[in-house]
Write a protein that holds these residues in place. Structure first.
Motif, PDB file in Angstrom:
ATOM      1  N   ARG A   1       0.844  -1.197   0.000  1.00  0.00           N
ATOM      2  CA  ARG A   1       0.000   0.000   0.000  1.00  0.00           C
ATOM      3  C   ARG A   1       0.876   1.243   0.000  1.00  0.00           C
ATOM      4  O   ARG A   1       0.399   2.358  -0.156  1.00  0.00           O
ATOM      5  CB  ARG A   1      -0.900   0.023   1.252  1.00  0.00           C
ATOM      6  CG  ARG A   1      -1.782  -1.188   1.440  1.00  0.00           C
ATOM      7  CD  ARG A   1      -2.677  -1.470   0.255  1.00  0.00           C
ATOM      8  NE  ARG A   1      -3.636  -0.402   0.001  1.00  0.00           N
ATOM      9  CZ  ARG A   1      -4.088  -0.085  -1.208  1.00  0.00           C
ATOM     10  NH1 ARG A   1      -3.642  -0.717  -2.272  1.00  0.00           N
ATOM     11  NH2 ARG A   1      -4.963   0.877  -1.371  1.00  0.00           N
ATOM     12  N   ALA A   2       2.168   1.044   0.214  1.00  0.00           N
ATOM     13  CA  ALA A   2       3.074   2.180   0.389  1.00  0.00           C
ATOM     14  C   ALA A   2       3.360   2.873  -0.937  1.00  0.00           C
ATOM     15  O   ALA A   2       3.465   2.230  -1.974  1.00  0.00           O
ATOM     16  CB  ALA A   2       4.370   1.713   1.011  1.00  0.00           C
ATOM     17  N   GLN A   3       3.517   4.184  -0.869  1.00  0.00           N
ATOM     18  CA  GLN A   3       3.840   5.001  -2.024  1.00  0.00           C
ATOM     19  C   GLN A   3       5.183   4.587  -2.629  1.00  0.00           C
ATOM     20  O   GLN A   3       6.147   4.387  -1.897  1.00  0.00           O
ATOM     21  CB  GLN A   3       3.901   6.458  -1.555  1.00  0.00           C
ATOM     22  CG  GLN A   3       4.139   7.452  -2.644  1.00  0.00           C
ATOM     23  CD  GLN A   3       3.805   8.867  -2.184  1.00  0.00           C
ATOM     24  OE1 GLN A   3       3.126   9.062  -1.200  1.00  0.00           O
ATOM     25  NE2 GLN A   3       4.271   9.848  -2.893  1.00  0.00           N
ATOM     26  N   ASP A   4       5.216   4.434  -3.930  1.00  0.00           N
ATOM     27  CA  ASP A   4       6.454   4.163  -4.676  1.00  0.00           C
ATOM     28  C   ASP A   4       7.040   2.776  -4.422  1.00  0.00           C
ATOM     29  O   ASP A   4       8.197   2.534  -4.711  1.00  0.00           O
ATOM     30  CB  ASP A   4       7.519   5.249  -4.352  1.00  0.00           C
ATOM     31  CG  ASP A   4       8.572   5.353  -5.457  1.00  0.00           C
ATOM     32  OD1 ASP A   4       8.320   4.855  -6.568  1.00  0.00           O
ATOM     33  OD2 ASP A   4       9.638   5.913  -5.192  1.00  0.00           O
ATOM     34  N   GLU A   5       6.262   1.856  -3.858  1.00  0.00           N
ATOM     35  CA  GLU A   5       6.792   0.504  -3.598  1.00  0.00           C
ATOM     36  C   GLU A   5       6.444  -0.397  -4.787  1.00  0.00           C
ATOM     37  O   GLU A   5       5.627  -1.312  -4.677  1.00  0.00           O
ATOM     38  CB  GLU A   5       6.193  -0.007  -2.294  1.00  0.00           C
ATOM     39  CG  GLU A   5       7.131  -0.594  -1.260  1.00  0.00           C
ATOM     40  CD  GLU A   5       8.631  -0.545  -1.473  1.00  0.00           C
ATOM     41  OE1 GLU A   5       9.123  -1.370  -2.240  1.00  0.00           O
ATOM     42  OE2 GLU A   5       9.318   0.292  -0.834  1.00  0.00           O
ATOM     43  N   THR A   6       7.073  -0.107  -5.900  1.00  0.00           N
ATOM     44  CA  THR A   6       6.845  -0.901  -7.115  1.00  0.00           C
ATOM     45  C   THR A   6       7.756  -2.114  -7.110  1.00  0.00           C
ATOM     46  O   THR A   6       8.894  -2.034  -6.683  1.00  0.00           O
ATOM     47  CB  THR A   6       7.149  -0.031  -8.353  1.00  0.00           C
ATOM     48  OG1 THR A   6       6.201   1.023  -8.401  1.00  0.00           O
ATOM     49  CG2 THR A   6       7.088  -0.833  -9.638  1.00  0.00           C
ATOM     50  N   HIS A   7       7.225  -3.242  -7.555  1.00  0.00           N
ATOM     51  CA  HIS A   7       8.060  -4.409  -7.806  1.00  0.00           C
ATOM     52  C   HIS A   7       8.026  -4.696  -9.301  1.00  0.00           C
ATOM     53  O   HIS A   7       7.051  -4.376  -9.980  1.00  0.00           O
ATOM     54  CB  HIS A   7       7.542  -5.629  -7.051  1.00  0.00           C
ATOM     55  CG  HIS A   7       7.522  -5.443  -5.562  1.00  0.00           C
ATOM     56  ND1 HIS A   7       8.671  -5.390  -4.818  1.00  0.00           N
ATOM     57  CD2 HIS A   7       6.497  -5.258  -4.702  1.00  0.00           C
ATOM     58  CE1 HIS A   7       8.352  -5.190  -3.541  1.00  0.00           C
ATOM     59  NE2 HIS A   7       7.035  -5.096  -3.446  1.00  0.00           N
ATOM     60  N   GLY A   8       9.091  -5.268  -9.788  1.00  0.00           N
ATOM     61  CA  GLY A   8       9.112  -5.694 -11.185  1.00  0.00           C
ATOM     62  C   GLY A   8       9.189  -7.202 -11.224  1.00  0.00           C
ATOM     63  O   GLY A   8       9.414  -7.851 -10.196  1.00  0.00           O
ATOM     64  N   PHE A   9       8.998  -7.785 -12.385  1.00  0.00           N
ATOM     65  CA  PHE A   9       9.074  -9.244 -12.465  1.00  0.00           C
ATOM     66  C   PHE A   9       9.550  -9.677 -13.841  1.00  0.00           C
ATOM     67  O   PHE A   9       9.082  -9.174 -14.855  1.00  0.00           O
ATOM     68  CB  PHE A   9       7.697  -9.869 -12.194  1.00  0.00           C
ATOM     69  CG  PHE A   9       7.718 -11.372 -12.250  1.00  0.00           C
ATOM     70  CD1 PHE A   9       8.160 -12.117 -11.163  1.00  0.00           C
ATOM     71  CD2 PHE A   9       7.320 -12.048 -13.405  1.00  0.00           C
ATOM     72  CE1 PHE A   9       8.208 -13.510 -11.219  1.00  0.00           C
ATOM     73  CE2 PHE A   9       7.363 -13.444 -13.471  1.00  0.00           C
ATOM     74  CZ  PHE A   9       7.806 -14.174 -12.362  1.00  0.00           C
TER      75      PHE A   9
ATOM     76  N   ASN B   1      11.605 -13.141 -22.496  1.00  0.00           N
ATOM     77  CA  ASN B   1      11.160 -11.836 -23.021  1.00  0.00           C
ATOM     78  C   ASN B   1       9.865 -11.331 -22.370  1.00  0.00           C
ATOM     79  O   ASN B   1       8.971 -10.829 -23.055  1.00  0.00           O
ATOM     80  CB  ASN B   1      11.004 -11.887 -24.546  1.00  0.00           C
ATOM     81  CG  ASN B   1      10.991 -10.488 -25.159  1.00  0.00           C
ATOM     82  OD1 ASN B   1      11.676  -9.578 -24.678  1.00  0.00           O
ATOM     83  ND2 ASN B   1      10.200 -10.298 -26.194  1.00  0.00           N
ATOM     84  N   VAL B   2       9.753 -11.534 -21.075  1.00  0.00           N
ATOM     85  CA  VAL B   2       8.600 -10.982 -20.365  1.00  0.00           C
ATOM     86  C   VAL B   2       9.110 -10.038 -19.273  1.00  0.00           C
ATOM     87  O   VAL B   2      10.181 -10.260 -18.697  1.00  0.00           O
ATOM     88  CB  VAL B   2       7.705 -12.074 -19.717  1.00  0.00           C
ATOM     89  CG1 VAL B   2       7.015 -12.881 -20.791  1.00  0.00           C
ATOM     90  CG2 VAL B   2       8.507 -12.976 -18.772  1.00  0.00           C
ATOM     91  N   HIS B   3       8.364  -8.991 -19.034  1.00  0.00           N
ATOM     92  CA  HIS B   3       8.687  -8.103 -17.926  1.00  0.00           C
ATOM     93  C   HIS B   3       7.414  -7.397 -17.474  1.00  0.00           C
ATOM     94  O   HIS B   3       6.586  -7.026 -18.293  1.00  0.00           O
ATOM     95  CB  HIS B   3       9.748  -7.058 -18.318  1.00  0.00           C
ATOM     96  CG  HIS B   3      10.141  -6.197 -17.157  1.00  0.00           C
ATOM     97  ND1 HIS B   3      10.067  -4.826 -17.174  1.00  0.00           N
ATOM     98  CD2 HIS B   3      10.562  -6.547 -15.910  1.00  0.00           C
ATOM     99  CE1 HIS B   3      10.452  -4.363 -15.988  1.00  0.00           C
ATOM    100  NE2 HIS B   3      10.754  -5.376 -15.217  1.00  0.00           N
ATOM    101  N   ALA B   4       7.279  -7.262 -16.181  1.00  0.00           N
ATOM    102  CA  ALA B   4       6.110  -6.568 -15.646  1.00  0.00           C
ATOM    103  C   ALA B   4       6.572  -5.527 -14.643  1.00  0.00           C
ATOM    104  O   ALA B   4       7.547  -5.735 -13.926  1.00  0.00           O
ATOM    105  CB  ALA B   4       5.180  -7.563 -14.951  1.00  0.00           C
ATOM    106  N   SER B   5       5.890  -4.394 -14.638  1.00  0.00           N
ATOM    107  CA  SER B   5       6.099  -3.398 -13.606  1.00  0.00           C
ATOM    108  C   SER B   5       4.810  -3.400 -12.794  1.00  0.00           C
ATOM    109  O   SER B   5       3.734  -3.142 -13.320  1.00  0.00           O
ATOM    110  CB  SER B   5       6.330  -2.029 -14.235  1.00  0.00           C
ATOM    111  OG  SER B   5       6.386  -1.040 -13.229  1.00  0.00           O
ATOM    112  N   VAL B   6       4.929  -3.748 -11.518  1.00  0.00           N
ATOM    113  CA  VAL B   6       3.724  -3.958 -10.719  1.00  0.00           C
ATOM    114  C   VAL B   6       3.682  -2.931  -9.597  1.00  0.00           C
ATOM    115  O   VAL B   6       4.344  -3.080  -8.576  1.00  0.00           O
ATOM    116  CB  VAL B   6       3.674  -5.394 -10.158  1.00  0.00           C
ATOM    117  CG1 VAL B   6       2.249  -5.761  -9.773  1.00  0.00           C
ATOM    118  CG2 VAL B   6       4.223  -6.407 -11.151  1.00  0.00           C
TER     119      VAL B   6
END
Ligand code: RUQ
Ligand code: CUA
Length: 765
Positions: free
Chosen positions: A585-593, A599-604
């Protein structure tokens, strides 16, 4: 104390305000001398410098040109904030690498394309408007090469939709919006048959090649263009160029200029003079004047033909219904811009030194009186230039585009050949000031300059050439935006910004206060469709489902682990889909995967759910991990996907993974945890000793810290059970996990403490 704890303790000591030694320092005069700066430079710096931690007054959204993206930067600092993936994949945001965004790119493929089009020639961004003012909700942008319009939601600065034009093969006059964003306009550039993939010899150019204007219906409630409710008006093959919508008194009308109304077809290799000669042979081209409000009714009345599933008002119908007129405009014009009050239409001629100011009243009077000087070859009535013109003003060489000031009657026009901006009065018809730019300016923009109430203050010159302005970086030079202060009578150049992404044709800028972007999504949101994601799960409900040769993983991400950490039921040839929900829930706490090799990438971002999908067509061991440095244990935010060969049988050879722990190991970890708790307690003591509740940012961090600390109870239960069973291995590991949550708690607590100290929190006890 362990070194980590020592470091935490040190941080706290520093935060408490230790003073350093007294270093010799330069004063302002020294710096000016050393760097060879003038008073003028200093003034420019003072006008543009945004001190650390402070924010810009305006946000510019610029075309990313061939990169097919949108560049977001602040004014006056010219600091780049973000590139938004639009027509092309953007790896950081996982745009084009996750399933949700791939769908957007797929849905936006032009009908005459076969291979996926993975570039864009983006030209003109347009801000959504309410009553003629920028409302800060949506941004639209066009792709000239592969006629498309994209919709970007300014709540999250994400591309939500791309609609491919069903009948155009090339466009330029988009995106321009009507004053309540009823429609997003898109006009053709190079004429072609309107049907996709239809061959028509060039000899039949006059009869079967066509231009047009598409009015894309924008559904504000859904935040999407509604292609079914959209329509086009067929136009002659005149190379329609730029467009603008009427406003105020001219609301309901739209204007498009054109070049090559000669309908010339070149062919140098056939011994014919080139396009450029034949397309500038006559003295005038045509400004198209179109009534979109009436066009809407004509479409509703069913007076359209259907081409490729799209409603088109044929030219003869438009003429008969009195919604399409032409006015001569000086040779090879370029810009067309409606004044903020909606009474005048300004057209610039690339090959003329004048700008032509047309009067909307005069145009309407001519239409009412049926006073036309003739008809074009398609029967479209032509209003004479004399009857429509308010005035012509001589500005300089190569006038292109015009923008407006907050001051009444003040306009700015770019002069491409002169490399200048002319400030002039369109009511009095006189030049007020000129400034040189570097070099060959195309568009220019003022703050909220397309709205009915521009804010003035700054102007950005979007120059076509940089030549010698920056450090050389090879034959391809950076693109350049120059910031000009227009708050005084005399314009002053105050900043040069190189952009390493091109070519940024046009930009719009909005008062930063008019933007209200969110900081997190509702838990489990598919951000591309704004709806709950079917692959979302809550913490504790993660699962891996295998049906036939389809493996579907429902996972979660939180500092600093991915659930699941092992995916081992995949066999060669299986189709693997991994859905990931960011539980933060925290601001700017993005995880990637990402999973290596696929050839897959996610910005979550917090609350978002994203899916990646691939065919596991090779056996092997594939580590996956979080790609954003999200926490101290980010590198440990990892997992393994194992792909078994078909019919794999385990050899039965015993093996081993990991280290074994003893009671001594457990005791050591336990001691560390107790010490860490003391650090946390001291941070908590500080925070609660000040008025932290008056700082929403700090409150959010504190809540997040308690969230992390709250997970400790459950872990301790597991640890205690292991201790009871004498299972020192698991006891040590669970004690370690307890410590991880402590570190996250302390990290947040320290961040909150720093924030409070820097923002003047006051003691309350
Ligand atoms: S226009 S070439 Cu915006 Cu000057 Cu595209
Ligand atoms: Cu999550 Cu790194």
């Amino acid at each position: 104390m362990s070194t980590r704890i020592k470091r935490l303790a040190l941080l706290i000591a520093l935060g408490a305000g230790m003073t350093g030694p007294n270093w010799a320092s330069e004063d302002l005069k020294d710096v000016l001398k050393r760097r060879g700066l003038s008073q003028q430079d200093l003034l420019a710096a003072a006008k543009t410098y945004v001190p650390t931690g402070k924010r810009d007054e305006f946000i510019a959204l610029s075309s990313g040109g061939h990169a097919g993206q949108v560049i977001v930067y602040g004014i006056p600092s010219m600091r780049i904030l973000k590139y938004i993936g639009v027509f092309t994949p953007e790896p950081w945001q996982g745009y084009g690498y996750d399933e949700e965004s791939k769908k957007i790119l797929r849905d936006g493929q032009p009908p005459n394309a076969k291979e996926p089009i993975l570039w864009g020639d983006s030209h003109h961004p347009a801000m959504s408007e309410t009553n003629g003012k920028y409302d800060g909700q949506y941004l639209f942008i066009n792709d000239k090469a592969n006629p498309r319009i994209a919709v970007i939601d300014l709540r999250d600065f994400e591309t939500k939709q791309i609609v491919a034009n069903p009948i155009f093969k090339s466009e330029h006059g988009g995106a321009f919006v009507t004053p309540n964003t009823e429609y997003v306009m898109e006009a053709t550039q190079y004429a072609a048959p309107l049907e996709p993939n239809k061959y028509v010899p060039l000899e039949r150019f006059n009869d079967e090649y066509r231009g047009g204007m598409t009015y894309w219906k924008f559904d504000r409630k859904k935040g999407r263009i509604d292609p079914k409710a959209s329509f086009s008006m067929e136009l002659p093959p005149y190379s329609q160029d730029l467009a603008d919508a009427g406003k105020g008194p001219s609301d309901g009308w739209s204007f498009v200029n054109s070049f090559c109304s000669e309908r010339y077809v070149g062919g140098i290799e056939r011994g014919r003079p080139p396009f450029e000669a034949g397309c500038s042979a006559r003295d005038t081209d045509y400004l198209h004047v179109m009534n979109w409000k009436k066009a809407e009714q004509i479409v509703a009345a069913g007076k359209t033909k259907t081409i490729n599933g799209h409603k088109v008002i044929p030219m003869d119908v438009a003429v008969k219904e009195g919604i399409l007129f032409l006015i001569p405009e000086p040779k090879s014009p370029h810009g067309v811009d409606v004044t903020p009050d909606g009474t005048k239409i300004i057209v610039a001629g690339k090959l003329d030194t004048h700008v032509s100011v047309y009067s909307f009243d005069k145009i309407q009077a001519a239409i009412k009186a049926g006073k036309f000087e003739g008809k074009d070859p398609y029967g479209i009535p032509i209003i004479s230039m004399k009857d429509a013109l308010d005035k012509q003003v001589q500005l300089g060489l190569g006038p292109l585009h015009t923008q407006f000031d907050s001051k009444k009657c003040v306009a700015y026009t770019s002069l491409y050949v002169d490399s200048q901006v002319a400030k002039w009065d369109f009511c009095a018809g006189k030049v007020l000031d000129k400034i040189s730019v570097h070099y060959n300016i195309g568009h220019l923009m003022t703050m909220e300059g397309d709205s009915n109430s521009p804010k003035g203050q700054y102007l950005v010159a979007l120059n076509k050439l940089a030549i010698d302005r920056f450090n050389p970086v090879g034959p391809l030079h950076p693109q350049t935006h120059q910031l000009i202060d227009i708050s005084n009578d005399k314009m002053t150049l105050i900043y040069d910004m190189p952009i390493g992404l091109g070519e940024p044709h046009y930009a719009v800028a909005i008062d930063a206060d008019n933007l209200k972007p969110g900081i997190r999504y509702k838990m489990g949101t598919d951000s591309r469709s704004d709806s709950p994601h079917p692959g979302a799960v809550k913490a504790g409900s993660e699962k891996t489902v295998k049906k036939g040769n389809k493996v579907e993983v429902f996972g979660t991400l939180i500092r600093s682990h991915i659930v699941p950490e092992i995916i081992d039921n995949v066999e060669v040839g299986d189709e693997v889909t991994i859905h990931l929900t960011n539980l933060e829930r925290a601001q700017d706490e993005t995880h990637g995967f990402t999973v290596g090799g696929y050839n897959v990438h996610a910005s979550v971002e917090p609350g978002k759910t994203v899916s990646v999908k691939f065919k596991a067509d090779r056996a092997g061991v594939y580590p996956y991990y979080c790609t954003e440095f999200c926490s101290a244990l980010h590198l440990e935010m990892q997992g393994y996907m194992l792909v078994k060969p078909k019919g794999y049988k385990d050899s039965g050879v015993a093996g081993k993974a990991g280290t074994t722990y003893t009671k001594a190991d457990f005791d050591k970890q336990y001691k560390t945890n107790i010490e860490t708790q003391a650090v946390i307690d001291s941070v908590v003591a500080y925070i609660t000793s000040v008025n932290y509740k008056s700082f929403p940012e700090a409150v959010a961090m504190v809540e997040d810290a308690f969230d992390q600390a709250g997970k400790i109870t459950e872990v301790k239960v597991k640890m205690d059970a292991a201790v009871k069973a004498g299972d020192w291995n698991n006891a040590t590991l669970w004690a370690g996990q307890w410590w991880q949550y402590q570190v996250k708690t302390a990290d947040l607590g320290l961040r909150a403490k720093t924030y409070l100290e820097q923002n003047g929190a006051k003691k309350v006890k």
